[in-house]
Write an enzyme that holds these catalytic residues in place. Sequence first.
Site, PDB file in Angstrom:
ATOM      1  N   HIS A 131       0.902  -1.254   0.016  1.00 32.07           N
ATOM      2  CA  HIS A 131       0.000   0.010  -0.086  1.00 32.07           C
ATOM      3  C   HIS A 131       0.830   1.323   0.006  1.00 32.07           C
ATOM      4  O   HIS A 131       0.220   2.270  -0.233  1.00 32.07           O
ATOM      5  CB  HIS A 131      -0.924  -0.154   1.389  1.00 32.07           C
ATOM      6  CG  HIS A 131      -1.969  -1.118   1.268  1.00 32.07           C
ATOM      7  ND1 HIS A 131      -2.972  -1.393   0.224  1.00 32.07           N
ATOM      8  CD2 HIS A 131      -2.337  -1.840   2.065  1.00 32.07           C
ATOM      9  CE1 HIS A 131      -3.545  -2.179   0.379  1.00 32.07           C
ATOM     10  NE2 HIS A 131      -3.306  -2.832   1.721  1.00 32.07           N
ATOM     11  N   ASP A 167      -3.752 -10.905  -1.695  1.00 34.61           N
ATOM     12  CA  ASP A 167      -4.029 -10.360  -0.545  1.00 34.61           C
ATOM     13  C   ASP A 167      -5.326 -10.014  -0.579  1.00 34.61           C
ATOM     14  O   ASP A 167      -6.007  -9.468  -1.934  1.00 34.61           O
ATOM     15  CB  ASP A 167      -3.146  -8.987  -0.304  1.00 34.61           C
ATOM     16  CG  ASP A 167      -3.214  -8.458   1.190  1.00 34.61           C
ATOM     17  OD1 ASP A 167      -2.417  -8.854   1.670  1.00 34.61           O
ATOM     18  OD2 ASP A 167      -4.048  -7.817   1.583  1.00 34.61           O
ATOM     19  N   HIS A 169      -6.771  -7.273   0.453  1.00 38.58           N
ATOM     20  CA  HIS A 169      -6.939  -5.682  -0.069  1.00 38.58           C
ATOM     21  C   HIS A 169      -6.131  -5.353  -1.223  1.00 38.58           C
ATOM     22  O   HIS A 169      -5.250  -6.040  -1.881  1.00 38.58           O
ATOM     23  CB  HIS A 169      -5.926  -4.874   0.857  1.00 38.58           C
ATOM     24  CG  HIS A 169      -6.763  -5.064   2.525  1.00 38.58           C
ATOM     25  ND1 HIS A 169      -6.272  -5.996   3.252  1.00 38.58           N
ATOM     26  CD2 HIS A 169      -7.468  -4.401   3.061  1.00 38.58           C
ATOM     27  CE1 HIS A 169      -6.869  -5.878   4.317  1.00 38.58           C
ATOM     28  NE2 HIS A 169      -7.732  -4.988   4.234  1.00 38.58           N
TER      29      HIS A 169
END
Length: 393
Positions: A131, A167, A169
């Site tokens: 991220h 993942d 996310h």
Amino acid sequence: MRMSTLVVWDERLLAYDMGDHPLDPVRVELTMALARELGVLDRPGVVVEPVEAATDAMLATVHDPDYIAVVKAASTGRRVSIMGLGTSDNPTFEGMHEASALIAGATRRAAEAVWRGEAERAVSISGGLHHAMPARASGFCVYNDPAVAIKRVLELGAERVAYVDIDVHHGDGVQEVFYDDPRVLTISLHESPRTLFPGTGFPDETGGPAAPGSAVNVALPPGTTDELWLRAFHAVVPGILRAFQPQLLFTQCGADTYHHDPLANLRLTVDGQRAAYLALRDLAQETAGGKWVASGGGGYALVECVPRAWTHLLAVLTGDPLDPASPTPPAWQELARARRPRHQVPATMTDGGSTTWTPWVPGDTPSQVDRAIMATRNAVFPSFGLDPHDPRD
């Protein structure tokens, strides 16, 4: 003899510790302990190599120098609340820069070793901090080690690198870094951004003007199970990888798709996660000449899931997969109870999940997962000369 698998690891990687925070380094400690107890790290051709931190120049291939300077300042105990730092997601901590640079160095070294032919496969189990943005911390991530690693193999001459992120996310930071770079294909399967952080990863995010089709996003509904997740994976990922023909496959293998993960809403078991690793291994062999680099990622069922999932990943990377019915060793169970006494310690390497899946075909009354598959195929398959409606593509 050339090593078959490089595992870049030493105990200093546990210093990436934000305190009372979901991203707890105990999950990595317990993973490596379980892999050792099961003999995974002692297999022929496996080398465990200590870590060297990424230098500022290495980090600056992805991150703005001003951001690196702010991270360094925050690492000395100075109070910082800018560039995504000093939040509940990304609290600052002493030694933050050094710990983050170690993770970036580990993942960079793994990718470099595979690209140069020193190892067939490599893993940075503490990595996968997908991220982090060039000038901002985000989602528990300070430096984006997958992006730093991919930048390195591009420097070394790679022309086609595929990044597959499983993942729960969306892999937004890696997508952002390479969104307009046709040399890098990013594929992310994740829970719908309508229900989960970071709110990106819709099917129509398909790459910048210079790289149409280079970003592939499969946004899955909450409640997606092993069978449906595998159906979506096989309906999208193999066809795209075969068309792209990467020279190296990088996978981010976050384990937060787990059905009891406290931060998300997919419903996979460790058996489904193991099936995903096997599929990625086969695709690396088929499409990238076996050149496979893997990292960890998210995962917040610290005892119940992550150590078993990533030990399965390490087993697949280093040789034969583990029998799901294998018991977890008593010494590991004792360590897990000592580290996290309130958590349930699994007795075996399986949840008893079903990994039988039905291949996708276009239908008149598709499920939510089928609609997600169709949305992604419609968005990107034509860029690769593939027919979105043909299940053979």
